[in-house]
Design an enzyme around this catalytic site. Structure first.
Site, mmCIF file in Angstrom:
data_model
loop_
_atom_site.group_PDB
_atom_site.id
_atom_site.type_symbol
_atom_site.label_atom_id
_atom_site.label_comp_id
_atom_site.label_asym_id
_atom_site.label_seq_id
_atom_site.Cartn_x
_atom_site.Cartn_y
_atom_site.Cartn_z
ATOM 1 N N TYR A 1 1.804 0.197 14.024
ATOM 2 C CA TYR A 1 2.628 1.216 13.402
ATOM 3 C C TYR A 1 2.082 2.729 13.782
ATOM 4 O O TYR A 1 0.937 2.928 13.757
ATOM 5 C CB TYR A 1 2.804 0.947 12.006
ATOM 6 C CG TYR A 1 1.381 0.847 11.166
ATOM 7 C CD1 TYR A 1 1.101 1.811 10.295
ATOM 8 C CD2 TYR A 1 0.782 -0.457 11.110
ATOM 9 C CE1 TYR A 1 -0.303 1.680 9.508
ATOM 10 C CE2 TYR A 1 -0.572 -0.545 10.531
ATOM 11 C CZ TYR A 1 -0.806 0.594 9.523
ATOM 12 O OH TYR A 1 -2.007 0.444 8.780
ATOM 13 N N LYS B 1 6.075 5.615 7.977
ATOM 14 C CA LYS B 1 5.535 4.672 9.151
ATOM 15 C C LYS B 1 6.884 3.986 9.872
ATOM 16 O O LYS B 1 7.670 3.562 9.437
ATOM 17 C CB LYS B 1 4.873 3.537 8.504
ATOM 18 C CG LYS B 1 3.587 3.935 7.539
ATOM 19 C CD LYS B 1 3.117 2.947 6.859
ATOM 20 C CE LYS B 1 1.842 3.362 6.049
ATOM 21 N NZ LYS B 1 1.201 2.179 5.205
ATOM 22 N N ASP C 1 -6.089 -5.865 -2.697
ATOM 23 C CA ASP C 1 -4.505 -6.277 -2.845
ATOM 24 C C ASP C 1 -4.642 -7.092 -3.889
ATOM 25 O O ASP C 1 -3.456 -7.167 -4.693
ATOM 26 C CB ASP C 1 -4.039 -7.012 -1.469
ATOM 27 C CG ASP C 1 -3.995 -5.983 -0.474
ATOM 28 O OD1 ASP C 1 -4.356 -4.715 -0.498
ATOM 29 O OD2 ASP C 1 -3.868 -6.338 0.747
ATOM 30 N N HIS D 1 0.776 -1.118 -0.289
ATOM 31 C CA HIS D 1 0.132 0.041 -0.155
ATOM 32 C C HIS D 1 0.832 1.111 0.053
ATOM 33 O O HIS D 1 1.981 1.266 0.650
ATOM 34 C CB HIS D 1 -0.961 0.039 1.255
ATOM 35 C CG HIS D 1 -1.885 -1.046 1.220
ATOM 36 N ND1 HIS D 1 -2.246 -1.898 2.396
ATOM 37 C CD2 HIS D 1 -2.414 -2.004 0.465
ATOM 38 C CE1 HIS D 1 -2.976 -2.739 2.155
ATOM 39 N NE2 HIS D 1 -2.971 -2.923 0.984
#
Length: 186
Positions: free
Chosen positions: A130, A70, A169, A61
């Site tokens: 995260y 992140k 995905d 992503h």
């Protein structure tokens, strides 16, 4: 805390110092001063937590606007974490880095803005947490094909395994289509 440069210099592997005894452990997962000394000067605005079962692959992503940096870690189980450089003018565009992050090794990975990110769960279950430098913007989210041949991520796949992928995905863009869309943003 040890901050280690990966094959893509802006992506950093972080090895926290873990202090443990028969009661459990303590570790520092974020320290602005230590990260700043390693060249990571950021403000986090959002924390996320996902739980996934074995053979789940999430990603790769990225956001075409409001890209998120992140700081990722696996707090239960193990994942193979992957980042792909999608920064248009980067000398490492299209290259990837992969690291095993686990409850056992306590490693973290710094993923700068402009990278596609994903992971494969290699344990029975995994909790993945995260911190993000920008807010999630679903209208700007895209997915890079997890198995794009040009990128060539070497996922640690078991023979005969059936991956668990979301519809999003499964429909990821190949690297050339992602690059064309990124270049069109100028």
């Amino acid at each position: 805390m040890e901050v280690i440069e990966t094959s893509i210099p802006d992506v950093k592997l972080i090895k926290p110092k873990v202090f443990g005894d028969e009661r459990g452990f303590f570790m520092e997962t974020w320290n602005a001063k230590v990260f700043e000394q390693a060249g990571i000067v950021v403000t986090f605005v959002q924390d996320n937590h996902s739980r996934s079962v074995k053979h789940t692959l999430r990603g790769l992503h990225y956001q075409i606007k409001q890209p998120q940096g992140k700081l990722v870690r696996c707090t239960r189980g193990e994942v193979f974490d992957v980042v792909v450089d999608l920064r248009k003018d980067s000398p490492t565009f299209g290259q990837w880095v992969g690291e095993f992050l686990s409850e056992a090794n306590q490693y973290q990975l710094w993923v700068p803005p402009g990278f596609a990110h994903g992971f494969l769960v290699t344990s029975e279950i995994a909790d993945f947490q995260y911190k993000c430098t920008d807010f999630y913007a679903p209208e700007h989210e895209r997915t890079l094909q997890w198995n794009d041949k040009t990128v060539g991520v070497e996922w640690p796949l078991e023979i005969g395994l059936s991956l668990k992928l979301s519809i999003k995905d499964k429909a990821g863009l190949d690297l050339e289509a992602a690059k064309a869309e990124l270049e069109a943003l100028l």
